[in-house]
Scaffold this active site. Structure first.
Site, mmCIF file in Angstrom:
data_model
loop_
_atom_site.group_PDB
_atom_site.id
_atom_site.type_symbol
_atom_site.label_atom_id
_atom_site.label_comp_id
_atom_site.label_asym_id
_atom_site.label_seq_id
_atom_site.Cartn_x
_atom_site.Cartn_y
_atom_site.Cartn_z
ATOM 1 N N CYS A 111 0.817 -1.218 0.000
ATOM 2 C CA CYS A 111 0.000 0.000 0.000
ATOM 3 C C CYS A 111 0.852 1.270 0.000
ATOM 4 C CB CYS A 111 -0.948 -0.004 1.189
ATOM 5 S SG CYS A 111 -1.953 -1.493 1.232
ATOM 6 N N HIS A 253 -3.013 6.929 2.450
ATOM 7 C CA HIS A 253 -3.504 5.642 1.961
ATOM 8 C C HIS A 253 -4.871 5.382 2.584
ATOM 9 C CE1 HIS A 253 -4.107 1.526 1.114
ATOM 10 N NE2 HIS A 253 -3.818 1.100 2.327
ATOM 11 N N ASN A 283 -10.290 -0.193 0.125
ATOM 12 C CA ASN A 283 -8.825 -0.129 0.163
ATOM 13 C C ASN A 283 -8.289 -0.691 -1.152
ATOM 14 O OD1 ASN A 283 -6.102 -0.631 0.564
ATOM 15 N ND2 ASN A 283 -6.349 -1.444 2.628
HETATM 16 O O1 UT7 Z 1 -3.859 -1.344 3.558
HETATM 17 C C1 UT7 Z 1 -3.265 -1.572 4.799
HETATM 18 C C2 UT7 Z 1 -3.741 -2.819 5.361
HETATM 19 N N1 UT7 Z 1 -4.974 -2.852 6.076
HETATM 20 C C3 UT7 Z 1 -5.359 -2.066 7.079
HETATM 21 O O2 UT7 Z 1 -4.905 -1.001 7.307
HETATM 22 C C4 UT7 Z 1 -6.434 -2.612 7.957
HETATM 23 C C5 UT7 Z 1 -6.211 -2.245 9.409
HETATM 24 N N2 UT7 Z 1 -7.189 -2.852 10.297
HETATM 25 C C6 UT7 Z 1 -8.475 -2.543 10.280
HETATM 26 O O3 UT7 Z 1 -8.913 -1.688 9.526
HETATM 27 C C7 UT7 Z 1 -9.372 -3.228 11.272
HETATM 28 O O4 UT7 Z 1 -8.596 -3.988 12.178
HETATM 29 C C8 UT7 Z 1 -10.438 -4.135 10.597
HETATM 30 C C9 UT7 Z 1 -11.447 -3.274 9.896
HETATM 31 C C10 UT7 Z 1 -9.769 -5.080 9.631
HETATM 32 C C11 UT7 Z 1 -11.178 -4.966 11.665
HETATM 33 O O5 UT7 Z 1 -11.741 -4.137 12.641
HETATM 34 P P1 UT7 Z 1 -11.629 -4.546 14.194
HETATM 35 O O6 UT7 Z 1 -12.394 -3.542 14.936
HETATM 36 O O7 UT7 Z 1 -10.166 -4.679 14.495
HETATM 37 O O8 UT7 Z 1 -12.402 -5.928 14.226
HETATM 38 P P2 UT7 Z 1 -11.866 -7.352 14.676
HETATM 39 O O9 UT7 Z 1 -10.963 -7.909 13.638
HETATM 40 O O10 UT7 Z 1 -11.353 -7.247 16.053
HETATM 41 O O11 UT7 Z 1 -13.203 -8.191 14.678
HETATM 42 C C12 UT7 Z 1 -14.252 -7.892 15.587
HETATM 43 C C13 UT7 Z 1 -15.392 -8.865 15.355
HETATM 44 C C14 UT7 Z 1 -14.957 -10.321 15.368
HETATM 45 O O12 UT7 Z 1 -15.990 -11.046 16.016
HETATM 46 P P3 UT7 Z 1 -15.821 -11.506 17.560
HETATM 47 O O13 UT7 Z 1 -14.596 -12.351 17.589
HETATM 48 O O14 UT7 Z 1 -15.664 -10.230 18.334
HETATM 49 O O15 UT7 Z 1 -17.091 -12.224 17.819
HETATM 50 C C15 UT7 Z 1 -14.949 -10.700 13.916
HETATM 51 O O16 UT7 Z 1 -15.214 -12.066 13.699
HETATM 52 O O17 UT7 Z 1 -15.996 -8.640 14.085
HETATM 53 C C16 UT7 Z 1 -16.085 -9.879 13.363
HETATM 54 N N3 UT7 Z 1 -15.956 -9.592 11.933
HETATM 55 C C17 UT7 Z 1 -17.000 -9.297 11.158
HETATM 56 N N4 UT7 Z 1 -18.308 -9.180 11.402
HETATM 57 C C18 UT7 Z 1 -19.109 -8.842 10.377
HETATM 58 C C19 UT7 Z 1 -14.824 -9.558 11.194
HETATM 59 N N5 UT7 Z 1 -15.117 -9.230 9.927
HETATM 60 C C20 UT7 Z 1 -16.469 -9.057 9.879
HETATM 61 C C21 UT7 Z 1 -17.358 -8.700 8.850
HETATM 62 N N6 UT7 Z 1 -18.665 -8.604 9.149
HETATM 63 N N7 UT7 Z 1 -16.949 -8.431 7.583
#
Ligand code: UT7
Length: 326
Positions: A111, A253, A283
């Site tokens: 990225c 980004h 993204n």
């Molecule tokens: O380009 C550079 C690379 N990428 C980034 O910069 C991404 C950086 N990270 C992020 O933007 C965030 O960490 C995410 C958007 C990827 C995730 O957000 P988060 O608040 O860190 O969520 P999480 O991964 O901690 O997941 C929270 C919950 C989980 O459920 P439990 O374990 O709490 O029951 C996941 O299973 O959300 C669940 N979950 C979803 N639910 C509905 C994960 N993906 C989804 C989804 N829809 N698409």
């Protein structure tokens, strides 16, 4: 001599996929995606290849710059999703647009790829080697994400952006960049592993191993971005002897609205100075900064003489920032 951006262009696949459409094919919701990321929809290839999008964006950037492709001396295409191993995306674009006098190459810094490509061009220009260049960021990430992994596939989109640049006596361009290969595992996508007639059968790969998809520890990347991006921006401002208040636009980004808000907060700058397009693009990795640059340019928001900061971060890990006069 320093780099001056003379024209911009971008291209998005026509097919737009909303969060509601995704929620019909996987266990997710518009509410989850919007509240966690700020993404409402993304463009997904219906067959457009990375090169197709890069070519379209490049032609538009050349038209915007009023420059003929034959004038180009250098093309760098940043991508993590090239169509082919060989030839490289830069050469494929060179051929399509008829940039017969250019040297062309591809660069992968995830990225941060477009930013690293732009910095590389600046170094060539400063060394007096080239004067006119085309810098591209283009991706078709939809072929690389695991459509069964809701934690990654909802985040990414396809598209390309390009900038035509030239050497200028006036203005300024400062940059800083960094990498930490020890953290490569937090955002990865495997390529082929060694598998040939001379490798023992135990080492032969399963079908799953042969083709892997983007894997990400989202929380780890989030923490890295929020910590590193403000540091990189402060560093580049220090190099350019400018204050944060003197910057007109911060083009970051586009990974997550919450990351951009956190960076703005840490720098104590109004979010209004951080244009975003991830609501409709998602993204797009190396393409996100040049697509955003083109959008704000075409909206007439960039005025000659303004101070702009670009900042990218992603897999590698890689990160960096550039400070330039528009
Ligand atoms: O380009 C550079 C690379 N990428 C980034 O910069 C991404 C950086 N990270 C992020 O933007 C965030 O960490 C995410 C958007 C990827 C995730 O957000 P988060 O608040 O860190 O969520 P999480 O991964 O901690 O997941 C929270 C919950 C989980 O459920 P439990 O374990 O709490 O029951 C996941 O299973 O959300 C669940 N979950 C979803 N639910 C509905 C994960 N993906 C989804 C989804 N829809 N698409």
């Amino acid at each position: 001599m320093r780099l001056r951006i003379r024209g911009t262009g971008s291209a998005l696949p026509a097919h737009c996929v909303t969060n509601d459409e995704l929620s019909r094919i996987m266990d997710t919701s518009d509410e989850w995606i919007v509240s966690r990321t700020g993404i409402h929809s993304r463009h997904i290839s219906h067959g457009e290849a990375t090169t197709d999008l890069c070519v379209q964006a490049s032609r538009r950037a050349l038209a915007d710059a009023g420059m003929d492709a034959e004038e180009l001396e250098l093309i760098i295409a940043a991508t993590v999703s090239p169509d082919d191993y060989l030839p490289n995306t830069g050469c494929a674009v060179q051929s399509a647009i008829g940039a017969v006098h250019a040297v062309a190459m591809e660069l992968n810094a995830a990225c941060a790829g477009f930013l690293f490509a732009l910095n590389t061009v600046q170094a060539y220009i400063q060394a007096g080697i080239y004067r006119k260049a085309l810098v591209i960021g283009g991706e078709v990430l939809s072929k690389m994400v695991d459509w069964e992994d809701r934690s990654t596939c909802v985040l990414f989109g396809d598209g390309a952006g390009a900038a035509v640049v030239e050497a200028a006596e006036e203005g300024y361009y400062f940059f800083c960049q960094g990498s930490d290969g020890r953290k490569g595992n937090v955002l990865s996508c495997r390529n082929r592993r060694v598998c040939n007639p001379f490798v023992s059968e135990e080492k032969a790969l399963s079908e799953k191993e042969k083709q892997d998809y983007v894997r990400m520890d989202g929380r780890e990347v989030f923490r890295f971005a929020v910590r590193t991006v403000p540091e990189a921006i402060r560093e580049v401002l220090q190099r350019g002897e400018r204050t944060v208040e003197e910057v007109d636009w911060f083009l970051l980004h586009q990974a997550n609205e919450r990351i951009i808000s956190a960076v703005a907060k840490r720098l104590k700058v109004s979010e209004e100075k951080f244009p975003m397009n991830l609501d409709h693009c998602g993204n797009t990795s190396a393409a996100s900064i040049p697509i955003l640059l083109d959008e704000v340019n075409k909206k007439g928001l960039l005025k000659r003489g303004q101070t702009i900061v670009l900042s990218g971060f992603g897999a590698g890990l890689t990160w960096g920032a550039a400070l330039l006069k528009w």
